[in-house]
Scaffold this motif. Structure first.
Motif, mmCIF file in Angstrom:
data_model
loop_
_atom_site.group_PDB
_atom_site.id
_atom_site.type_symbol
_atom_site.label_atom_id
_atom_site.label_comp_id
_atom_site.label_asym_id
_atom_site.label_seq_id
_atom_site.Cartn_x
_atom_site.Cartn_y
_atom_site.Cartn_z
ATOM 1 N N THR A 1 -59.892 -2.467 18.689
ATOM 2 C CA THR A 1 -60.743 -1.998 17.597
ATOM 3 C C THR A 1 -60.942 -0.480 17.630
ATOM 4 N N ALA A 2 -61.263 0.067 18.798
ATOM 5 C CA ALA A 2 -61.572 1.504 18.882
ATOM 6 C C ALA A 2 -60.375 2.367 18.482
ATOM 7 N N PRO A 3 -59.157 2.119 19.023
ATOM 8 C CA PRO A 3 -58.042 2.952 18.560
ATOM 9 C C PRO A 3 -57.750 2.775 17.069
ATOM 10 N N LEU A 4 -57.894 1.565 16.530
ATOM 11 C CA LEU A 4 -57.691 1.377 15.084
ATOM 12 C C LEU A 4 -58.730 2.159 14.289
ATOM 13 N N MET A 5 -59.992 2.096 14.708
ATOM 14 C CA MET A 5 -61.051 2.829 14.009
ATOM 15 C C MET A 5 -60.798 4.330 14.076
ATOM 16 N N ASN A 6 -60.360 4.788 15.246
ATOM 17 C CA ASN A 6 -60.120 6.215 15.397
ATOM 18 C C ASN A 6 -58.948 6.676 14.530
ATOM 19 N N GLU A 7 -57.836 5.938 14.579
ATOM 20 C CA GLU A 7 -56.636 6.370 13.849
ATOM 21 C C GLU A 7 -56.780 6.164 12.341
ATOM 22 N N ARG A 8 -57.331 5.034 11.918
ATOM 23 C CA ARG A 8 -57.309 4.700 10.491
ATOM 24 C C ARG A 8 -58.619 4.998 9.761
ATOM 25 N N MET A 9 -59.721 5.211 10.504
ATOM 26 C CA MET A 9 -60.992 5.503 9.832
ATOM 27 C C MET A 9 -61.445 6.942 10.127
ATOM 28 N N LEU A 10 -61.716 7.242 11.412
ATOM 29 C CA LEU A 10 -62.269 8.570 11.730
ATOM 30 C C LEU A 10 -61.303 9.695 11.391
ATOM 31 N N LYS A 11 -60.004 9.506 11.681
ATOM 32 C CA LYS A 11 -59.051 10.585 11.365
ATOM 33 C C LYS A 11 -58.991 10.828 9.865
ATOM 34 N N ARG A 12 -59.166 9.770 9.086
ATOM 35 C CA ARG A 12 -59.111 9.933 7.629
ATOM 36 C C ARG A 12 -60.410 10.529 7.081
ATOM 37 N N LEU A 13 -61.547 9.946 7.522
ATOM 38 C CA LEU A 13 -62.834 10.352 6.942
ATOM 39 C C LEU A 13 -63.360 11.658 7.521
ATOM 40 N N VAL A 14 -63.130 11.863 8.804
ATOM 41 C CA VAL A 14 -63.797 12.976 9.487
ATOM 42 C C VAL A 14 -62.823 14.103 9.817
ATOM 43 N N HIS A 15 -61.715 13.752 10.483
ATOM 44 C CA HIS A 15 -60.848 14.814 11.006
ATOM 45 C C HIS A 15 -59.750 15.229 10.025
ATOM 46 N N ARG A 16 -59.539 14.456 8.947
ATOM 47 C CA ARG A 16 -58.490 14.765 7.964
ATOM 48 C C ARG A 16 -57.127 14.944 8.647
ATOM 49 N N GLN A 17 -56.818 13.966 9.513
ATOM 50 C CA GLN A 17 -55.527 13.993 10.200
ATOM 51 C C GLN A 17 -54.772 12.709 9.887
ATOM 52 N N ALA A 18 -53.459 12.733 10.071
ATOM 53 C CA ALA A 18 -52.658 11.510 9.935
ATOM 54 C C ALA A 18 -52.824 10.668 11.200
ATOM 55 N N PRO A 19 -52.756 9.339 11.065
ATOM 56 C CA PRO A 19 -52.845 8.496 12.256
ATOM 57 C C PRO A 19 -51.611 8.654 13.139
ATOM 58 N N ASP A 20 -51.792 8.382 14.435
ATOM 59 C CA ASP A 20 -50.705 8.447 15.406
ATOM 60 C C ASP A 20 -50.034 7.070 15.472
ATOM 61 N N ALA A 21 -48.770 7.005 15.041
ATOM 62 C CA ALA A 21 -48.087 5.707 14.927
ATOM 63 C C ALA A 21 -47.960 4.998 16.281
ATOM 64 N N ALA A 22 -47.763 5.763 17.339
ATOM 65 C CA ALA A 22 -47.589 5.140 18.664
ATOM 66 C C ALA A 22 -48.891 4.470 19.113
ATOM 67 N N ILE A 23 -50.011 5.129 18.830
ATOM 68 C CA ILE A 23 -51.305 4.533 19.216
ATOM 69 C C ILE A 23 -51.553 3.268 18.393
ATOM 70 N N LEU A 24 -51.224 3.320 17.098
ATOM 71 C CA LEU A 24 -51.394 2.120 16.256
ATOM 72 C C LEU A 24 -50.534 0.963 16.773
ATOM 73 N N ARG A 25 -49.281 1.245 17.115
ATOM 74 C CA ARG A 25 -48.410 0.190 17.658
ATOM 75 C C ARG A 25 -48.996 -0.394 18.935
ATOM 76 N N GLY A 26 -49.513 0.463 19.813
ATOM 77 C CA GLY A 26 -50.125 -0.011 21.059
ATOM 78 C C GLY A 26 -51.309 -0.920 20.777
ATOM 79 N N ALA A 27 -52.158 -0.523 19.826
ATOM 80 C CA ALA A 27 -53.350 -1.328 19.499
ATOM 81 C C ALA A 27 -52.930 -2.691 18.950
ATOM 82 N N MET A 28 -51.882 -2.711 18.105
ATOM 83 C CA MET A 28 -51.454 -3.984 17.526
ATOM 84 C C MET A 28 -50.810 -4.890 18.574
#
Lengths: 223, 223
Positions: free
Chosen positions: B108-135
């Motif tokens: 949950t935390a890496p998904l929230m960070n990559e797909r929510m906080l990076k979009r809403l707060v940091h205005r960054q693209a998600p890191d695909a490797a971290i998303l793959r690891g979380a899944m």
């Protein structure tokens, strides 16, 4: 007889050992190095973490320090440490969670990683910037403990509780690893001296982790 | 009237909302974005995290999802969710801790960070490797839930418990963020469909976080 799977610098195992000591419950220590991911241990606890407490005659396997503490509170009358009204019990558990989570992740865990795991397992030098960050965080946590003790005799209120032992467990491991600077924290220091003098603390202060030695003040009643 | 400080994708607030719903306790939602570190919120909870539950008439401030759940279990008779013998209660709490900690930090935390906080707060693209690891981690956790359900009706035993809601809280946020691949997890899917059909789940499934939309299957009873 309970068997407790743990290693000397596991702060969560220390929390459970304090409680077992305070309640006068006998137990046997079994050394477990969770980073080795031993199959039989992971079978007992899929989360792969110490402490695990086992009564093989029952058989009962208890996993997770807070789960074990709640179990002991529910089953052993002596020396209740989550006591009082529901609101007061919530305050005790809030502080336990603060120390088990925030203090652990911000202070104890980076110190354990840099000064214990890197030395014993990874054979790497510690990262000085991470150590400085952990020590700065330790200072903030001691500020908060100082503030609590400005208003209360013990951390959660007028009575000694699991909150005191949860904090002492994290701080004692951080102190062993040289991460605590006590200067300017008189309230915390006095409180920690009182914790150190408890019989339940003595056997833990006397233990040593192989290779890694604590600073001289670590097991001194005056520090 | 209780007030619950939370945001729509906070898994720990969802856990508390499930419990409030199951127990039939009325409450008011107050939107809090903990990453903004609002002074008044940090004063209520020095740990800076949601959920916080407040009864301003008492006044009572309850902090930390598990603290709130234990409080509600101790003070409200209806629909007990940490019930049974001390050993069974320990098993419920073990699983709650597994989902609140391991599942949260690994999925949950890496998904929230990559797909929510990076979009809403940091205005960054998600890191695909971290998303793959979380899944990949999500897949392992579903394997474990499949295995539990091979042996039990609900996650902690024959009776619905807080363990089911703790798991559903984490999984529902991960599912919202597109991190859960249900293929090959028939046991988990059936269990989650039963959870989704509960009245306590409906208002949560209907909520949306601004900007971020869930996949089509997210709120479907058949998925």
């Amino acid at each position: 007889m309970w068997q407790l799977y743990q290693f000397p610098l596991c702060p969560f195992s220390r929390k459970v050992r304090f409680l077992l000591g305070e309640k006068g419950i006998g137990y046997e220590l079994i050394r477990e190095s969770p980073w080795l991911k031993r199959d039989e241990f992971v079978d007992m606890n899929p989360a792969g973490q110490t402490p695990v407490m086992v009564d093989s005659s029952a058989p009962v396997i208890l996993v997770d320090s807070q789960v074990i503490c709640e179990f002991l509170e529910e089953t052993v009358d002596r020396m209740p440490l989550i006591s009082g009204t529901a609101v007061h019990r919530a305050e005790i558990r809030r502080l336990v969670s603060l120390f088990d989570n925030k203090l652990y992740f911000e202070v104890t865990a980076p110190l354990m990683n840099e000064r214990m795991l890197k030395r014993l397992v990874h054979r790497q030098a510690p990262d000085a910037a991470i150590l400085r960050g952990a020590m700065k965080n330790a200072n903030s946590h001691l500020d908060y403990i100082d503030w609590l003790l400005d208003h209360r005799r013990w951390l959660a209120g007028p009575v000694l509780s699991l909150a005191d032992f949860a904090a002492a467990a994290q701080i004692s491991v951080s102190d062993y690893l040289g991460g605590v600077d006590w200067r300017g924290h008189e309230n915390s220091r006095e409180w920690y001296a009182a914790m150190k003098s408890r019989p339940s603390f003595q056997p833990i202060l006397a233990e040593r982790m192989e290779v890694i030695l604590p600073p001289d003040h670590y097991d001194q009643p005056d520090f």
